[in-house]
Design an enzyme around this catalytic site. Structure first.
Site, PDB file in Angstrom:
ATOM      1  CB  VAL A 101      69.381 -38.596  12.891  1.00 36.34           C
ATOM      2  CG1 VAL A 101      68.317 -39.539  12.368  1.00 36.34           C
ATOM      3  CG2 VAL A 101      70.243 -39.275  13.940  1.00 36.34           C
ATOM      4  CE1 TYR A 115      65.890 -35.838   9.696  1.00 30.69           C
ATOM      5  CE2 TYR A 115      63.994 -36.194   8.265  1.00 30.69           C
ATOM      6  CZ  TYR A 115      65.278 -35.719   8.454  1.00 30.69           C
ATOM      7  OH  TYR A 115      65.949 -35.133   7.418  1.00 30.69           O
TER       8      TYR A 115
HETATM    9  C1  15L Z   1      64.569 -36.233   4.217  1.00 30.35           C
HETATM   10  O1  15L Z   1      64.570 -35.406   5.115  1.00 30.35           O
HETATM   11  C2  15L Z   1      65.573 -37.322   4.154  1.00 30.35           C
HETATM   12  O2  15L Z   1      66.801 -36.942   4.709  1.00 30.35           O
HETATM   13  C3  15L Z   1      65.785 -37.854   2.758  1.00 30.35           C
HETATM   14  O3  15L Z   1      66.460 -39.085   2.852  1.00 30.35           O
HETATM   15  C4  15L Z   1      64.507 -38.002   1.945  1.00 30.35           C
HETATM   16  O4  15L Z   1      63.833 -39.128   2.323  1.00 30.35           O
HETATM   17  C5  15L Z   1      63.669 -36.735   2.034  1.00 30.35           C
HETATM   18  O5  15L Z   1      63.534 -36.244   3.337  1.00 30.35           O
HETATM   19  C6  15L Z   1      62.273 -36.854   1.422  1.00 30.35           C
HETATM   20  O6  15L Z   1      61.324 -36.338   2.009  1.00 30.35           O
HETATM   21  O7  15L Z   1      62.157 -37.439   0.345  1.00 30.35           O
END
Ligand code: 15L
Length: 271
Positions: free
Chosen positions: A80, A142
């Site tokens: 994810v 996450y």
């Molecule tokens: C992440 O970890 C996400 O996977 C990515 O979609 C971005 O949103 C990124 O961080 C971010 O912090 O911009």
């Protein structure tokens, strides 16, 4: 980016190969190996020359064990990649990461490049500069699951001598999309440089590095990871004027402006 034509690996595994960064890495990693094994739960299309398609669910330990058979190194982009409810995060990023490292141990795979995230430290403020040595401050479930992945990598290095470079990827897109990304942006060419450096640095143990470009605004000091040999070349600076004029007065009381994690600090299942 010009890539070396010398094949360094016999068989590389790329998980999450149907995702945004996975699709970029699919074509960019091919010159670095004889066979690129690609895995995802989403459609991977048709195998090109030198590609193998092996769909697998990270929750399925037997499938993941088979996935790592005969592999020299893994680029683990699977799981994810945004804030989501606990159930998919638990399965994809916690159970899945455990299955991957167990498979690496059983199959004798010695190097993993792990797609962690800047959201492991998203609750540091945007007026702080931190390094991979600072304590984690996840900005949601996450980010917490990625912190688990980094700790798992440390355990498998300490106990089983499986090396990992944990990439705390910032915002890797064709262009930065907002003012926050002036600091967090990393081009796809720099992503490739970072992944290739992480695969090929002679000694990494378990190293943690921020995946960032050569940006003028920066919250992350990668000095402790200099041994990886990653030198970003692309800066967000050419996008600054347009992004600043689109959002001239960010609200300094908005948590998405205050914290490095941006909107992630108020996203997801706590709403
Ligand atoms: C992440 O970890 C996400 O996977 C990515 O979609 C971005 O949103 C990124 O961080 C971010 O912090 O911009």
């Amino acid at each position: 980016m010009t890539t070396s034509s010398s094949t360094r690996f016999d068989r590389l595994l790329l998980t999450g190969a149907a995702g945004g960064l996975g699709r970029e890495l699919r074509r960019r990693l091919k010159p670095h190996c004889r066979v690129l094994r690609l895995s995802d739960i989403a459609d991977l299309g048709i195998a090109a020359d030198g590609e193998e398609l092996v769909p697998a669910r990270l929750e399925d330990s037997a499938a993941v064990n088979a996935l790592l058979n005969g592999v020299d190194a893994v680029v683990h982009m699977g799981g994810v990649s945004t804030e989501q409810p606990w159930a998919p995060i638990l399965q994809g990023n916690i159970v899945g990461a455990y299955h991957l490292y167990e498979a690496a141990r059983k199959q004798g795979v010695k190097r993993i490049v792990f797609a962690s995230s800047n959201h492991v430290t998203g609750f540091y403020r945007q007026d702080e500069v931190i390094s991979p040595r600072d304590p984690v401050r996840p900005d949601g479930l996450y980010g917490l699951s990625k912190a688990f992945g980094e700790n798992l990598a440390q355990l498998y290095w300490d106990r089983h001598h499986i090396e990992t470079v944990s990439l705390r990827i910032g915002s890797s897109f064709p262009e930065p999309k907002n003012r926050r990304m002036l600091a967090s942006w990393m081009s796809y060419d720099d992503l490739e440089r970072l992944v290739v450096a992480s695969l090929t640095a002679p000694v990494v143990g378990h190293s943690v590095i921020y995946g960032m470009g050569d940006n003028s605004t920066s919250w992350w000091d990668n000095t402790p990871a200099r041994h990886i040999g990653y030198r970003p070349r692309d800066s967000s600076e050419r996008f600054r004027a347009a992004l600043e004029s689109a959002d001239p007065r960010p609200d300094p009381t908005d948590p998405a402006t205050v914290y490095q994690g941006g909107p992630f600090v108020r996203a997801g299942p706590f709403d």
